[in-house]
Structures are given as C-alpha cells and as structure tokens.
Write a protein that holds these residues in place. Sequence first.
Motif, PDB file in Angstrom:
ATOM      1  N   ILE A 190      -7.175   4.690   9.483  1.00  0.00           N
ATOM      2  CA  ILE A 190      -6.445   5.009   8.255  1.00  0.00           C
ATOM      3  C   ILE A 190      -5.574   3.813   7.906  1.00  0.00           C
ATOM      4  O   ILE A 190      -4.761   3.372   8.726  1.00  0.00           O
ATOM      5  N   LEU A 191      -5.746   3.283   6.701  1.00  0.00           N
ATOM      6  CA  LEU A 191      -4.988   2.123   6.260  1.00  0.00           C
ATOM      7  C   LEU A 191      -4.195   2.430   4.998  1.00  0.00           C
ATOM      8  O   LEU A 191      -4.630   3.212   4.150  1.00  0.00           O
ATOM      9  N   SER A 192      -3.057   1.763   4.872  1.00  0.00           N
ATOM     10  CA  SER A 192      -2.288   1.742   3.630  1.00  0.00           C
ATOM     11  C   SER A 192      -2.460   0.349   3.038  1.00  0.00           C
ATOM     12  O   SER A 192      -2.260  -0.651   3.724  1.00  0.00           O
ATOM     13  N   THR A 193      -2.837   0.277   1.759  1.00  0.00           N
ATOM     14  CA  THR A 193      -3.074  -1.028   1.155  1.00  0.00           C
ATOM     15  C   THR A 193      -2.709  -1.019  -0.325  1.00  0.00           C
ATOM     16  O   THR A 193      -2.801   0.018  -0.996  1.00  0.00           O
ATOM     17  N   GLU A 194      -2.287  -2.165  -0.811  1.00  0.00           N
ATOM     18  CA  GLU A 194      -2.039  -2.345  -2.236  1.00  0.00           C
ATOM     19  C   GLU A 194      -3.278  -2.884  -2.940  1.00  0.00           C
ATOM     20  O   GLU A 194      -3.293  -3.016  -4.162  1.00  0.00           O
ATOM     21  N   GLY A 195      -4.303  -3.197  -2.174  1.00  0.00           N
ATOM     22  CA  GLY A 195      -5.539  -3.699  -2.753  1.00  0.00           C
ATOM     23  C   GLY A 195      -6.342  -2.590  -3.406  1.00  0.00           C
ATOM     24  O   GLY A 195      -6.119  -1.404  -3.156  1.00  0.00           O
ATOM     25  N   PHE A 196      -7.311  -2.977  -4.232  1.00  0.00           N
ATOM     26  CA  PHE A 196      -8.153  -2.006  -4.923  1.00  0.00           C
ATOM     27  C   PHE A 196      -9.471  -1.848  -4.173  1.00  0.00           C
ATOM     28  O   PHE A 196     -10.255  -2.785  -4.074  1.00  0.00           O
ATOM     29  N   VAL A 197      -9.688  -0.679  -3.624  1.00  0.00           N
ATOM     30  CA  VAL A 197     -10.958  -0.354  -2.965  1.00  0.00           C
ATOM     31  C   VAL A 197     -11.386   1.038  -3.413  1.00  0.00           C
ATOM     32  O   VAL A 197     -10.559   1.861  -3.803  1.00  0.00           O
ATOM     33  N   SER A 198     -12.675   1.294  -3.346  1.00  0.00           N
ATOM     34  CA  SER A 198     -13.219   2.572  -3.793  1.00  0.00           C
ATOM     35  C   SER A 198     -13.967   3.253  -2.663  1.00  0.00           C
ATOM     36  O   SER A 198     -14.476   2.593  -1.747  1.00  0.00           O
ATOM     37  N   VAL A 199     -14.047   4.567  -2.737  1.00  0.00           N
ATOM     38  CA  VAL A 199     -14.832   5.331  -1.765  1.00  0.00           C
ATOM     39  C   VAL A 199     -16.287   4.864  -1.847  1.00  0.00           C
ATOM     40  O   VAL A 199     -16.844   4.694  -2.932  1.00  0.00           O
ATOM     41  N   GLY A 200     -16.887   4.645  -0.703  1.00  0.00           N
ATOM     42  CA  GLY A 200     -18.269   4.185  -0.648  1.00  0.00           C
ATOM     43  C   GLY A 200     -18.413   2.699  -0.411  1.00  0.00           C
ATOM     44  O   GLY A 200     -19.492   2.226  -0.035  1.00  0.00           O
ATOM     45  N   GLU A 201     -17.325   1.945  -0.612  1.00  0.00           N
ATOM     46  CA  GLU A 201     -17.400   0.502  -0.397  1.00  0.00           C
ATOM     47  C   GLU A 201     -17.330   0.176   1.094  1.00  0.00           C
ATOM     48  O   GLU A 201     -16.779   0.930   1.886  1.00  0.00           O
ATOM     49  N   PHE A 202     -17.880  -0.993   1.435  1.00  0.00           N
ATOM     50  CA  PHE A 202     -17.850  -1.473   2.807  1.00  0.00           C
ATOM     51  C   PHE A 202     -16.852  -2.618   2.907  1.00  0.00           C
ATOM     52  O   PHE A 202     -16.832  -3.512   2.057  1.00  0.00           O
ATOM     53  N   LEU A 203     -16.020  -2.578   3.942  1.00  0.00           N
ATOM     54  CA  LEU A 203     -15.017  -3.609   4.169  1.00  0.00           C
ATOM     55  C   LEU A 203     -15.315  -4.340   5.467  1.00  0.00           C
ATOM     56  O   LEU A 203     -15.632  -3.716   6.485  1.00  0.00           O
ATOM     57  N   GLN A 204     -15.201  -5.657   5.423  1.00  0.00           N
ATOM     58  CA  GLN A 204     -15.265  -6.445   6.641  1.00  0.00           C
ATOM     59  C   GLN A 204     -13.836  -6.648   7.127  1.00  0.00           C
ATOM     60  O   GLN A 204     -12.998  -7.184   6.408  1.00  0.00           O
ATOM     61  N   LEU A 205     -13.543  -6.178   8.332  1.00  0.00           N
ATOM     62  CA  LEU A 205     -12.184  -6.191   8.887  1.00  0.00           C
ATOM     63  C   LEU A 205     -12.043  -7.266   9.950  1.00  0.00           C
ATOM     64  O   LEU A 205     -13.006  -7.607  10.645  1.00  0.00           O
TER      65      LEU A 205
END
Length: 218
Positions: A147-162
């Motif tokens: 679970i992350l808190s972010t000010e960035g714009f991401v959408s459900v279904g997107e893939f993130l490289q961490l």
Amino acid sequence: MAEVISLAPFLADKRLHRGAVLHMMLAAKVKQSLQVSVEHAQHGYMIVSYVQEKDARQSLLGSTARFRWETDSMVTSLDLQVIQEETIWPVVMIRLLPVGIEISTKGELKLLQPDINIQIPYKVMGARPIEEKGEGTMLSFSPTRLILSTEGFVSVGEFLQLSFHVPAASNEIVAMAKVVEKNFEGGKSIIKLIYTDIAEKHLQAIREYYRKVAQSVS
C-alpha cells in the motif's frame, strides 16, 4: 479509450522466453488445450508453435487462448487472441494479441506497517515521459502486497516498476507490480499493488523484513 494490454511486465519471466513450453487452454467453442512452444514475445504480441495432429486440422484464427500459472503467492492468467496462423505441416505457427490479464493472490498475509519511513520510487510502464516517474511512501506491506501513498498520477490496472530498500537487505529491491485498487486521502492517492514479477532473492528480503516487523508487533 480502450485499455491497451501489454505483456511488458512478463517478458523477464522465463515462461515467455524462446523455447519455453506452455499449456494453452482454448475458448469453449474449440474445447481443447494444446502444448505450445514459445517462439517470440514482445510487449504487444506473442508467437507460439505446436505440432498439429493429422486428424485435428482446424483453424484457431479468432479463438481466445489462456495461459495460466501459479506460484506460492499468486495466480496469473493471460488471455490472448489468435490473429494470425500459418501451417507448415505438421507445425502450426500462431500470432497472439494480448486481450486480458488477471492476477490474484493466494493465502494473503495481514498487511503490516513498516517500522521506518520507506520511500519507493516508481516508473509507470507505458506512460508519457512527463508522467512515468513518481515516488510513493510505504504505508503497509506483506510479501505479496503493498500500500503506497503518492502524489503521482496512476490508474488501476497500470503496472509500476519499483525500486526501494528495506532494512537489513544488502541490495536494492527491484520489482514489477500491478495497481489493483486506488483511493484518495488528504489530497494524495492511496494505491494497492500486488507483485507480478520479482526475483526470489528480492522477495526473500521482503519476507525477512516482514517477519521482523511481525515479531515486533506480536
């Protein structure tokens, strides 16, 4: 705008490397399954081959195929549509276009709060350069979820490289994760992710940190 389905998060997986053998389940109208060999995989398509039996000559063009595999923590299903077919008897080559991805976790452990502040830089796969990079704060985690808190714009279904560090881990943890839930709180996005691709040594570092935090709160 229709969601663009990409195989990018899975290209590092040996299951999609050339020569890998997969079990391909076909749509109900065909009512069969085939063992296929991976010939090539890219973000937007995959090519596989199989040996066609003499008495089973039928076109798969337009059919939907499913590839499914399980690990200790999750189940992955990839749905692809057959868009091209070529037969050089008895070998059939088919080109598949990804149309759906489903990932679910098994035996989920309780989410725990980290005992220190952990910042997690991320890259949104497929986003425009001005939108692709961001950073989140870890609110809670388990060996399979985050679970992350972010000010960035991401959408459900997107893939993130961490990429991030946890206490006692000697190396940076690098992983691919899918956004499965999103809410808003205090002007920030609260996102839930599940890992889709992570090296075993990195997963082990998360497991060890999880055990440490679990022991401290028990």
